[in-house]
Scaffold this motif. Structure first.
Motif, short mmCIF file in Angstrom:
data_model
loop_
_atom_site.label_atom_id
_atom_site.label_comp_id
_atom_site.label_asym_id
_atom_site.label_seq_id
_atom_site.Cartn_x
_atom_site.Cartn_y
_atom_site.Cartn_z
N THR A 141 0.83 -1.21 0.00
CA THR A 141 0.00 0.00 0.00
C THR A 141 0.86 1.26 0.00
OG1 THR A 141 -0.09 0.04 2.42
CG2 THR A 141 -1.84 -1.16 1.28
N PHE A 142 0.22 2.40 -0.31
CA PHE A 142 0.88 3.71 -0.19
C PHE A 142 -0.13 4.67 0.44
CE2 PHE A 142 -1.50 4.04 -4.07
CZ PHE A 142 -1.88 5.36 -4.18
N ASP A 143 0.35 5.79 0.94
CA ASP A 143 -0.52 6.78 1.57
C ASP A 143 -1.33 7.50 0.48
OD1 ASP A 143 -1.75 8.84 2.86
OD2 ASP A 143 -0.01 9.47 4.03
N GLY A 144 -2.62 7.16 0.42
CA GLY A 144 -3.49 7.75 -0.61
C GLY A 144 -4.40 8.83 -0.06
N THR A 145 -4.05 9.40 1.11
CA THR A 145 -4.94 10.39 1.75
C THR A 145 -5.18 11.59 0.85
OG1 THR A 145 -3.95 9.68 3.85
CG2 THR A 145 -5.35 11.65 3.90
N VAL A 146 -4.11 12.12 0.21
CA VAL A 146 -4.27 13.32 -0.63
C VAL A 146 -5.17 13.00 -1.83
CG1 VAL A 146 -3.04 14.97 -2.11
CG2 VAL A 146 -2.08 14.33 0.11
N LEU A 147 -4.99 11.82 -2.43
CA LEU A 147 -5.87 11.41 -3.53
C LEU A 147 -7.33 11.38 -3.08
CD1 LEU A 147 -4.02 8.44 -5.30
CD2 LEU A 147 -4.47 10.70 -6.21
N ARG A 159 -7.67 11.63 9.21
CA ARG A 159 -7.72 10.18 8.98
C ARG A 159 -6.85 9.82 7.78
NH1 ARG A 159 -11.64 5.71 10.51
NH2 ARG A 159 -10.95 4.01 9.20
N LYS A 160 -5.93 8.86 7.96
CA LYS A 160 -5.03 8.46 6.89
C LYS A 160 -5.67 7.31 6.10
CE LYS A 160 -0.28 6.65 6.32
NZ LYS A 160 -0.41 5.22 6.12
N ILE A 161 -5.54 7.36 4.79
CA ILE A 161 -6.11 6.32 3.92
C ILE A 161 -5.00 5.64 3.13
CG2 ILE A 161 -7.58 5.92 1.89
CD1 ILE A 161 -9.17 6.43 4.42
N ASP A 162 -4.94 4.31 3.26
CA ASP A 162 -3.97 3.54 2.47
C ASP A 162 -4.65 2.99 1.23
OD1 ASP A 162 -1.82 3.89 4.20
OD2 ASP A 162 -2.42 2.20 5.47
N LEU A 163 -3.99 3.13 0.08
CA LEU A 163 -4.50 2.59 -1.18
C LEU A 163 -3.47 1.64 -1.78
CD1 LEU A 163 -6.03 5.85 -2.74
CD2 LEU A 163 -7.27 4.00 -1.60
#
Length: 707
Positions: free
Chosen positions: A406-412, A503-507
């Motif tokens: 996964t990668f940090d997809g919060t900004v997306l 809230r951090k979102i992993d994608l």
């Protein structure tokens, strides 16, 4: 309508007496209290969550008749049979009966002999049935499979839409509507269409933790299924297929390999279909290869696995079908075979039939496809579909066991949400992606979307990748699809946390998904089942055949496991086993106790000391004519311990003459001492000291037992 205040017994007393359980599952008691207070109630509870108890206990507590509306004529007989086995007066009323049988049932309802009456909506919605109901003392309507009332639901049934007449005809009778699968839209629809008055709505967690979730590639399905089944010998399971032909050919191939398998579909002769279902319910056939015609409301609690040979057409159907596994709470496995060809087949079928709600069905198919394609915890995806958040990955699905990179997809996620909000939550997915990528398409320009702040904020990402990311955000609950608003995207349950609360979102990057493989057999067995469990299972099958009912109606697998673990050797101890109510104790207790005692004795003879054996050894020596002192010497125990065994055995119903073991004069003196000193928490030392040690603890224990 409320329960008479004369009721001194609580719902928990009924639960123990009729069902053999010491405590309710989450929400059950609150639902029961809502109904008892006379309030209309909507219950959303997963399959196996215990919905039936929520209306059956009020039916027992309320003074009149409860009418249960169920679309499942084939199941009514089993449901009523299970109620009879628990000592509850119930009947079903449907087109399979003669008019004479129906008249007898009507008379039993009018006279108050019956507490529950199961009826199909078609039978219910007749003038003659309403006339009959008006002669009864009605206390409750229970609408089972209530999602059938909603055109948004996955199993819409037109006859259900007329059930609002119940409220019109009987406005003071409370109604409870129950379903195991309903998304937000369907929930709102149920209460409205039934004409409920300010209903209490209970939404239990849809999280069935005991089900493992797995998706496998669609190549070589039969070989993969055979490998899976070899890992699960002598277990019951269902394989769902898309076509009738597939059910027949798959069952034949499994039979060739030595598996106990049969097929089931809607075009079979009704008698054959009924016999096949009965054989499966009774464990005479272990594996059913079936179309979705099989299983709605199947109440078999010991289904250990469900396999989908083809992908279902929506998440509600999938959730309901996997919910037929593990209804007893023990571990169960679910496997979905997935290939894009299944999606194409469904799309062709929909295009050919062109239903009125084509767009809705296509959107729901796409959600099912997203589940199969997912790179994040599958349970989180299922639960977010039913608007429930699971904060952490479940650990019991193939994605959790084999995590994706996964990668940090919060900004997306924030960019997508910002675009959704700035377009007024009115645009569907493809248009949203065009806006994010800065497209100059006609739709973008016509809507003036090239003027919003997030226009072009994601132009560095390919269109297909954006689709993958948005699917993932939908799956985890950051974004929602508004089906009723032309599939516009809107904020999901986690949106505000992502936008405003850090809230951090992993994608997962679309190219990073590993190919799933068949789950290997785990080193540790899923449930601890010893040879006693197997003996009890054989006995259960024998009793079920004698009683002409499915095996799980006698006792569930979890009850047998608890019995094998506790090894009760007396009726009182058997009462402590979860799922043993008074009626079943009366009907089957003696046979199960004999089996357990026989097992324990066998282990003792083999030189072991299994649980429950110590009292039985004392009993055998007592029956051989030994005194308490002789038994104590032989067994190297105190006389107090031996006397304690005999007191417990006598209480449990064994033939022990405690009176003959104590001299009448000594008994009176000890009783007097107990009266003076008392026995705090059963302690005998103060009595021993008061009598200055004249009597040993064996005699004190016997007298205390007689008291």
């Amino acid at each position: 309508m409320t329960v008479s205040t004369a009721h001194t017994q609580q719902p928990a007393d009924y639960l123990k007496r009729y069902y053999g359980y010491d405590r309710f599952r989450p929400m059950q008691e609150a639902i029961i209290q809502s109904i008892l207070s006379g309030r209309d109630t909507v219950v959303l509870m997963p399959t196996g969550g215990g919905k039936s108890v929520c209306f059956q206990i009020p039916a027992l507590m309320l003074p009149g008749l409860t009418v249960v509306v169920s679309p499942l004529i084939a199941l009514m007989k089993d449901q009523v049979g299970a109620l009879h086995m628990n000592g509850i007066q119930a009947a079903f009323y449907n087109s399979t009966q003669t008019s004479r049988e129906q008249r007898e049932i009507e008379n039993d309802c009018i006279s108050g002999k019956l507490k529950l009456l199961y009826v199909s909506p078609e039978k219910l919605l007749t003038e003659s049935f309403f006339q009959f109901l008006s002669l009864t003392n009605l206390s409750l309507f229970a609408i089972d499979e209530a999602h059938c009332i909603s055109s948004w639901g996955h199993d819409f049934r037109p006859e259900y839409t007329q059930l609002h007449v119940l409220k019109e005809q009987f406005p003071t009778v409370p109604t409870i509507a129950l379903t195991a699968t309903a998304d937000k839209l369907t929930r709102q629809d149920i209460a409205t269409r039934l004409g409920m008055n300010d209903p209490a709505i209970f939404v239990d967690s849809f999280n069935r933790k005991n089900l493992s979730l797995q998706v496998l590639p669609g190549q070589n399905r039969i070989q993969q299924i055979i490998r899976l089944l070899q890992q699960k010998p002598d277990t019951s399971g269902i394989i769902y297929c898309l076509s009738r032909k597939s059910t027949e050919s798959l069952a034949a191939k499994l039979q060739e390999k030595g598996f106990s398998a049969a097929f089931y579909h809607a075009k079979m002769d009704p008698d054959d279909r009924s016999k096949t279902q009965e054989a499966f319910l009774r464990d005479d056939v272990r594996i059913i290869c079936a179309t979705i015609a099989f299983g709605m409301g199947i109440d078999k609690s010991n289904v250990r696995w469900v396999i989908h040979y083809n992908m279902p057409k929506n998440i509600e159907s999938f959730y309901q079908e996997i919910g037929r596994a593990g209804r007893d709470g023990a571990a169960a496995q679910t496997v979905l075979f997935y290939s894009f060809a299944d999606v194409a087949t469904y799309k062709d079928m929909l295009a050919e039939n062109n239903p009125a709600n084509l767009g809705l069905q296509l959107a729901k198919l796409e959600r099912m496809q997203q589940y199969a394609d997912a790179h994040t915890c599958r349970r989180q995806i299922l639960l977010s579909y039913f608007s429930e958040e699971l904060p952490d990955p479940c650990g019991n699905c193939d994605v959790c066991r084999d995590p994706r990179v996964t990668f940090d997809g919060t900004v997306l996620a924030q960019k997508a949400l910002s675009a959704i909000i700035r377009t007024g939550e009115r645009v569907p997915m493809n248009l949203l992606i065009d806006i994010l990528r800065g497209s100059r398409s006609q739709q973008v320009l016509q809507g003036g979307y090239d003027q919003i702040k997030t226009y072009g904020a994601g132009r560095d990402i390919r269109f297909e990748d954006w689709r993958s990311y948005i699917h993932q955000l939908i799956n985890i609950g950051v974004i929602e699809i508004a089906y009723e608003q032309h599939y516009a995207l809107r904020r999901g349950i986690l949106a505000d946390q992502v936008l405003y609360k850090g809230r951090k979102i992993d994608l997962v990057r679309p190219d990073d998904a590993p190919k799933p493989v068949v789950e290997k057999t785990r080193a540790k067995t899923e449930t601890q089942r010893d040879d006693l469990f197997e003996r009890l299972r054989v006995l259960r099958k024998q009793l079920a055949d004698e009683q002409n009912v499915p095996a799980y109606v006698i006792f569930t697998d979890t009850t047998l496991e608890d019995m094998a673990r506790q090894r009760p050797t007396a009726p009182d101890a058997l009462r402590n086993v979860s799922g043993v109510g008074e009626r079943k104790l009366q009907l089957f207790g003696k046979r199960f106790l004999e089996e357990i005692v026989g097992h324990v004795r066998g282990r003792v003879e083999a030189g072991e000391k299994p649980k429950g054996s110590t009292q039985l050894i004392t009993l055998d020596l007592y029956n051989d004519g030994l005194t308490i002192e002789e038994i104590a010497a032989r067994r190297q125990l105190t006389t107090g311990s031996v006397a304690g065994h005999l007191v417990q055995l006598a209480k449990a119903g064994y033939d022990i003459d405690l009176v003959s073991l104590v001299d009448p004069f000594e008994r009176r003196e000890i009783e007097k001492a107990i009266g003076v000193v008392g026995m705090e928490e059963g302690r005998l030392k103060p009595v021993f000291d008061y009598l200055e040690g004249r009597y040993d603890y064996g005699k004190l224990t016997l007298v205390a037992g007689l008291l």
